[in-house]
Design a protein around this motif. Structure first.
Motif, PDB file in Angstrom:
ATOM      1  N   SER A   4       0.840  -1.200   0.000  1.00 38.97           N
ATOM      2  CA  SER A   4       0.000   0.000   0.000  1.00 38.97           C
ATOM      3  C   SER A   4       0.873   1.248   0.000  1.00 38.97           C
ATOM      4  O   SER A   4       2.037   1.219   0.382  1.00 38.97           O
ATOM      5  CB  SER A   4      -0.930   0.012   1.203  1.00 38.97           C
ATOM      6  OG  SER A   4      -0.182   0.012   2.388  1.00 38.97           O
ATOM      7  N   ASP A   6       1.650   4.940   1.438  1.00 42.95           N
ATOM      8  CA  ASP A   6       1.428   5.717   2.660  1.00 42.95           C
ATOM      9  C   ASP A   6       1.159   7.172   2.276  1.00 42.95           C
ATOM     10  O   ASP A   6       2.027   8.032   2.348  1.00 42.95           O
ATOM     11  CB  ASP A   6       2.633   5.624   3.590  1.00 42.95           C
ATOM     12  CG  ASP A   6       2.435   6.417   4.870  1.00 42.95           C
ATOM     13  OD1 ASP A   6       1.266   6.575   5.289  1.00 42.95           O
ATOM     14  OD2 ASP A   6       3.428   6.890   5.439  1.00 42.95           O
ATOM     15  N   HIS A   8      -2.264   9.943   2.547  1.00 42.32           N
ATOM     16  CA  HIS A   8      -3.617  10.165   3.042  1.00 42.32           C
ATOM     17  C   HIS A   8      -4.085  11.543   2.596  1.00 42.32           C
ATOM     18  O   HIS A   8      -3.328  12.508   2.648  1.00 42.32           O
ATOM     19  CB  HIS A   8      -3.649  10.071   4.567  1.00 42.32           C
ATOM     20  CG  HIS A   8      -3.042   8.799   5.065  1.00 42.32           C
ATOM     21  ND1 HIS A   8      -3.753   7.627   5.168  1.00 42.32           N
ATOM     22  CD2 HIS A   8      -1.770   8.510   5.438  1.00 42.32           C
ATOM     23  CE1 HIS A   8      -2.943   6.675   5.600  1.00 42.32           C
ATOM     24  NE2 HIS A   8      -1.742   7.187   5.777  1.00 42.32           N
ATOM     25  N   ARG A  10      -7.161  14.306   3.201  1.00 41.82           N
ATOM     26  CA  ARG A  10      -8.339  14.739   3.958  1.00 41.82           C
ATOM     27  C   ARG A  10      -8.990  15.870   3.181  1.00 41.82           C
ATOM     28  O   ARG A  10      -8.382  16.919   2.948  1.00 41.82           O
ATOM     29  CB  ARG A  10      -7.946  15.218   5.363  1.00 41.82           C
ATOM     30  CG  ARG A  10      -9.184  15.468   6.230  1.00 41.82           C
ATOM     31  CD  ARG A  10      -8.848  16.100   7.545  1.00 41.82           C
ATOM     32  NE  ARG A  10      -8.550  17.504   7.275  1.00 41.82           N
ATOM     33  CZ  ARG A  10      -7.708  18.253   7.964  1.00 41.82           C
ATOM     34  NH1 ARG A  10      -7.047  17.736   8.954  1.00 41.82           N
ATOM     35  NH2 ARG A  10      -7.504  19.495   7.653  1.00 41.82           N
ATOM     36  N   THR A  26      -1.077  13.931   3.892  1.00 45.45           N
ATOM     37  CA  THR A  26      -0.136  13.453   4.908  1.00 45.45           C
ATOM     38  C   THR A  26       0.393  12.085   4.477  1.00 45.45           C
ATOM     39  O   THR A  26      -0.136  11.460   3.576  1.00 45.45           O
ATOM     40  CB  THR A  26      -0.803  13.343   6.291  1.00 45.45           C
ATOM     41  OG1 THR A  26      -1.932  12.470   6.196  1.00 45.45           O
ATOM     42  CG2 THR A  26      -1.248  14.706   6.813  1.00 45.45           C
ATOM     43  N   GLY A  27       1.410  11.647   5.162  1.00 41.24           N
ATOM     44  CA  GLY A  27       2.003  10.340   4.889  1.00 41.24           C
ATOM     45  C   GLY A  27       3.365  10.487   4.238  1.00 41.24           C
ATOM     46  O   GLY A  27       3.682  11.519   3.646  1.00 41.24           O
ATOM     47  N   ALA A  30       3.096  11.246   0.439  1.00 40.51           N
ATOM     48  CA  ALA A  30       2.062  12.225   0.086  1.00 40.51           C
ATOM     49  C   ALA A  30       2.309  12.840  -1.286  1.00 40.51           C
ATOM     50  O   ALA A  30       1.373  13.268  -1.951  1.00 40.51           O
ATOM     51  CB  ALA A  30       1.982  13.315   1.150  1.00 40.51           C
TER      52      ALA A  30
END
Length: 61
Positions: A4, A6, A8, A10, A26-27, A30
């Motif tokens: 996966s 990493d 995210h 929002r 984020t991550g 990103a």
């Protein structure tokens, strides 16, 4: 097995423009989401923050 990413995202309505959406990324990866959103005509407004605005009429006050 597929690993996966990493990254995210929002999503939220813009605090002062109801016809706009913000994306906060984020991550550790990103930048992958960042490139995808920029390719889809999102505008960078700060580090890891982008906005997409639809302006086809006057905004209500």
């Amino acid at each position: 097995m597929t690993s996966s990413i990493d990254a995210h995202v929002r999503l939220d309505t813009h605090p002062t423009h109801p016809s706009a959406v913000t994306a906060v990324l984020t991550g550790t990866q990103a930048h992958i989401a960042h490139l995808g959103l920029e390719a889809a005509n999102w505008t960078v407004i700060a580090d890891n923050t982008l906005v997409l605005a639809r302006i086809d009429h006057e905004e209500s006050q």
